[in-house]
Design an enzyme around this catalytic site. Structure first.
Site, PDB file in Angstrom:
ATOM      1  N   ASP A 193      69.360 -29.484  85.096  1.00 29.89           N
ATOM      2  CA  ASP A 193      68.015 -29.841  84.636  1.00 29.89           C
ATOM      3  C   ASP A 193      67.015 -29.024  85.452  1.00 29.89           C
ATOM      4  O   ASP A 193      67.068 -29.027  86.682  1.00 29.89           O
ATOM      5  CB  ASP A 193      67.772 -31.341  84.863  1.00 29.89           C
ATOM      6  CG  ASP A 193      68.766 -32.196  84.074  1.00 29.89           C
ATOM      7  OD1 ASP A 193      69.223 -31.729  83.013  1.00 29.89           O
ATOM      8  OD2 ASP A 193      69.097 -33.305  84.540  1.00 29.89           O
ATOM      9  N   ASP A 242      68.968 -21.201  82.120  1.00 27.09           N
ATOM     10  CA  ASP A 242      68.250 -20.505  81.042  1.00 27.09           C
ATOM     11  C   ASP A 242      66.750 -20.515  81.336  1.00 27.09           C
ATOM     12  O   ASP A 242      65.972 -19.984  80.558  1.00 27.09           O
ATOM     13  CB  ASP A 242      68.453 -21.235  79.706  1.00 27.09           C
ATOM     14  CG  ASP A 242      67.581 -22.474  79.629  1.00 27.09           C
ATOM     15  OD1 ASP A 242      67.590 -23.241  80.611  1.00 27.09           O
ATOM     16  OD2 ASP A 242      66.855 -22.648  78.639  1.00 27.09           O
TER      17      ASP A 242
HETATM   18  C1  LIG Z   1      71.401 -29.877  81.263  1.00 26.11           C
HETATM   19  S1  LIG Z   1      72.881 -30.746  81.486  1.00 26.11           S
HETATM   20  C2  LIG Z   1      74.108 -29.453  81.724  1.00 26.11           C
HETATM   21  C3  LIG Z   1      75.507 -29.976  81.550  1.00 26.11           C
HETATM   22  C4  LIG Z   1      76.589 -28.907  81.692  1.00 26.11           C
HETATM   23  N1  LIG Z   1      76.620 -28.329  83.020  1.00 26.11           N
HETATM   24  C5  LIG Z   1      76.379 -27.828  80.665  1.00 26.11           C
HETATM   25  O1  LIG Z   1      75.941 -26.735  81.033  1.00 26.11           O
HETATM   26  O2  LIG Z   1      76.684 -28.095  79.490  1.00 26.11           O
HETATM   27  C6  LIG Z   1      72.731 -31.367  83.120  1.00 26.11           C
HETATM   28  C7  LIG Z   1      73.755 -32.437  83.417  1.00 26.11           C
HETATM   29  O3  LIG Z   1      73.688 -32.753  84.794  1.00 26.11           O
HETATM   30  C8  LIG Z   1      73.657 -34.163  84.944  1.00 26.11           C
HETATM   31  N2  LIG Z   1      72.891 -34.391  86.177  1.00 26.11           N
HETATM   32  C9  LIG Z   1      71.587 -34.147  86.385  1.00 26.11           C
HETATM   33  N3  LIG Z   1      71.248 -34.419  87.652  1.00 26.11           N
HETATM   34  C10 LIG Z   1      72.379 -34.860  88.252  1.00 26.11           C
HETATM   35  C11 LIG Z   1      72.683 -35.292  89.563  1.00 26.11           C
HETATM   36  N4  LIG Z   1      71.740 -35.331  90.506  1.00 26.11           N
HETATM   37  N5  LIG Z   1      73.940 -35.660  89.850  1.00 26.11           N
HETATM   38  C12 LIG Z   1      74.901 -35.632  88.887  1.00 26.11           C
HETATM   39  N6  LIG Z   1      74.676 -35.217  87.624  1.00 26.11           N
HETATM   40  C13 LIG Z   1      73.434 -34.838  87.315  1.00 26.11           C
HETATM   41  C14 LIG Z   1      72.988 -34.671  83.701  1.00 26.11           C
HETATM   42  O4  LIG Z   1      73.305 -36.019  83.426  1.00 26.11           O
HETATM   43  C15 LIG Z   1      73.532 -33.714  82.650  1.00 26.11           C
HETATM   44  O5  LIG Z   1      74.765 -34.178  82.112  1.00 26.11           O
END
Ligand SMILES: C[S@@+](CC[C@H](N)C(=O)[O-])C[C@H]1O[C@@H](n2cnc3c(N)ncnc32)[C@H](O)[C@@H]1O
Length: 208
Positions: free
Chosen positions: A114, A150
């Site tokens: 994110d 991205d």
């Molecule tokens: C934008 S998605 C990308 C998922 C995957 N890496 C991809 O590229 O398809 C970000 C993921 O990170 C998880 N996430 C965000 N912050 C996190 C944190 N502090 N600890 C664990 N997971 C986290 C979110 O729930 C989400 O599933």
């Protein structure tokens, strides 16, 4: 005499630490000594599972904070018959800083995290010098940190963070065909929308 077919025991791929308040030993995650890779924020796990399938001689653990995604990764790993992949429901920063064993991770992946675009939310961004210090501690000598985004501004910001970091991880080139590296779910989605990704690769020197 009736014969009953015993249902195959379903393997749960969720990893639940026996203690959340001390550093794990590598053998608590997987019993064997195979190299261990970590995917922080693994989402629904396509990258993680593709890697685990391609490299049965390595172990993989995904970290994800959303329970629904953790369960999905676990189910998908079971369906694909993978025994070298687990998923942990916890915060990535906590896992990198406090939970993973020292000098024992061969690669850490942080893919399409994110971007927290608003300035007041930048403090939630993972990529910062303190995070790189944590990675330096958990990576084994020669281990790597691999990052893709991205989001142009997050990429520039991350480069600045990498420059401010004073530890031993060294930035390295990452040519497209350097090694097998499957696409993540978000990467596929963004590339379909015409977006491109930037990447950063950092290596812990082999003599540390
Ligand atoms: C934008 S998605 C990308 C998922 C995957 N890496 C991809 O590229 O398809 C970000 C993921 O990170 C998880 N996430 C965000 N912050 C996190 C944190 N502090 N600890 C664990 N997971 C986290 C979110 O729930 C989400 O599933």
């Amino acid at each position: 005499m009736s014969t009953s077919i015993r249902p195959r025991k379903r393997e749960n791929h969720e990893f639940i630490p026996s203690d959340y308040f001390r550093r794990l030993e590598k053998k608590e995650i997987f019993e064997n000594e195979a190299p261990l890779e970590v995917d922080l924020g693994c989402g629904e796990g396509t990258f993680l599972l593709d890697m685990a399938e391609k490299f049965p001689e390595r172990n993989f653990i995904g970290v994800e904070r959303l329970l629904g995604r953790v369960r999905k990764v676990s189910r998908r790993a079971e369906l694909r018959g993978l025994t070298n992949v687990k998923v942990l429901r916890l915060d990535s920063k906590y896992v990198a800083e406090w939970l993973l064993p020292l000098s024992s991770i061969s690669r850490v992946h942080l893919l399409c995290p994110d971007p927290w675009p608003k300035e007041k939310h930048h403090r939630h961004r993972l990529f910062r010098p303190s995070f790189l210090n944590s990675l330096e501690s958990i990576l084994e000598p020669g281990g790597e940190f691999l990052f893709k985004t991205d989001h142009d501004e997050y990429y520039e910001w991350s480069l600045e963070q990498a420059n401010q970091y004073k530890g031993s991880l060294i930035q390295a080139e990452w040519p497209e065909d350097a090694f097998f590296y499957p696409k993540t779910d978000f990467q596929r989605q963004w590339e379909a929308e015409g977006k491109s990704l930037d990447s950063i690769r950092m290596i812990k020197p082999a003599n540390l």
